[in-house]
Design a protein around this motif. Structure first.
Motif, PDB file in Angstrom:
ATOM      1  N   ALA A 159       0.816  -1.212   0.000  1.00 22.32           N
ATOM      2  CA  ALA A 159       0.000   0.000   0.000  1.00 22.32           C
ATOM      3  C   ALA A 159       0.854   1.269   0.000  1.00 22.32           C
ATOM      4  CB  ALA A 159      -0.923   0.007   1.211  1.00 22.32           C
ATOM      5  N   ASP A 160       2.074   1.178   0.533  1.00 24.74           N
ATOM      6  CA  ASP A 160       2.897   2.372   0.698  1.00 24.74           C
ATOM      7  C   ASP A 160       4.264   2.319   0.038  1.00 24.74           C
ATOM      8  OD1 ASP A 160       1.067   3.812   2.444  1.00 24.74           O
ATOM      9  OD2 ASP A 160       1.528   2.260   3.917  1.00 24.74           O
ATOM     10  N   ALA A 161       4.617   1.213  -0.589  1.00 25.77           N
ATOM     11  CA  ALA A 161       5.971   1.096  -1.135  1.00 25.77           C
ATOM     12  C   ALA A 161       6.023   0.109  -2.291  1.00 25.77           C
ATOM     13  CB  ALA A 161       6.933   0.656  -0.039  1.00 25.77           C
ATOM     14  N   ILE A 162       7.146   0.154  -2.990  1.00 24.39           N
ATOM     15  CA  ILE A 162       7.420  -0.779  -4.074  1.00 24.39           C
ATOM     16  C   ILE A 162       8.887  -1.186  -3.962  1.00 24.39           C
ATOM     17  CG2 ILE A 162       7.982   1.072  -5.704  1.00 24.39           C
ATOM     18  CD1 ILE A 162       6.723  -0.659  -7.903  1.00 24.39           C
ATOM     19  N   ALA A 163       9.175  -2.434  -4.263  1.00 22.27           N
ATOM     20  CA  ALA A 163      10.550  -2.922  -4.231  1.00 22.27           C
ATOM     21  C   ALA A 163      10.758  -3.874  -5.401  1.00 22.27           C
ATOM     22  CB  ALA A 163      10.842  -3.636  -2.924  1.00 22.27           C
ATOM     23  N   LEU A 217      17.985 -10.797  -4.166  1.00 20.80           N
ATOM     24  CA  LEU A 217      18.735  -9.550  -4.064  1.00 20.80           C
ATOM     25  C   LEU A 217      17.762  -8.399  -4.313  1.00 20.80           C
ATOM     26  CD1 LEU A 217      21.358  -7.863  -3.936  1.00 20.80           C
ATOM     27  CD2 LEU A 217      21.550  -8.243  -6.400  1.00 20.80           C
ATOM     28  N   VAL A 218      17.489  -7.609  -3.279  1.00 21.94           N
ATOM     29  CA  VAL A 218      16.628  -6.444  -3.425  1.00 21.94           C
ATOM     30  C   VAL A 218      17.498  -5.306  -3.914  1.00 21.94           C
ATOM     31  CG1 VAL A 218      15.112  -4.805  -2.251  1.00 21.94           C
ATOM     32  CG2 VAL A 218      15.088  -7.229  -1.602  1.00 21.94           C
ATOM     33  N   PHE A 219      17.132  -4.717  -5.047  1.00 24.31           N
ATOM     34  CA  PHE A 219      17.989  -3.664  -5.596  1.00 24.31           C
ATOM     35  C   PHE A 219      17.323  -2.302  -5.668  1.00 24.31           C
ATOM     36  CE2 PHE A 219      16.154  -5.730  -9.323  1.00 24.31           C
ATOM     37  CZ  PHE A 219      15.752  -4.665 -10.110  1.00 24.31           C
ATOM     38  N   ALA A 220      16.065  -2.194  -5.328  1.00 28.57           N
ATOM     39  CA  ALA A 220      15.408  -0.892  -5.304  1.00 28.57           C
ATOM     40  C   ALA A 220      14.181  -0.961  -4.402  1.00 28.57           C
ATOM     41  CB  ALA A 220      14.996  -0.468  -6.700  1.00 28.57           C
TER      42      ALA A 220
END
Length: 62
Positions: free
Chosen positions: A41-45, A55-58
């Motif tokens: 609801a408040d973010a994107i990754a 691996l989270v890159f953004a």
């Protein structure tokens, strides 16, 4: 990020850890099935599925 946003992302990424393909592809043209996007609801990754881990890159808060 505020605590509630971090909690949402943490929960979503825990889901991704158990099933990396649970989230939709993040590649606009669907050419790379390993790039996925988590939306809350408040973010994107965005993350990449690598052998035996993610691996989270953004990550961006709305």
């Amino acid at each position: 990020m505020p605590a509630h946003v971090r909690d949402q992302l943490r929960s979503a990424l825990e889901k991704a850890e158990t099933d990396p393909y649970a989230w939709p592809q993040g590649d606009r043209y669907d050419e790379d099935p390993t790039v996925r996007v988590v939306t809350t609801a408040d973010a994107i990754a965005h993350y990449v599925i690598l052998p035996s881990h993610l691996l989270v890159f953004a990550a961006l808060q709305f």
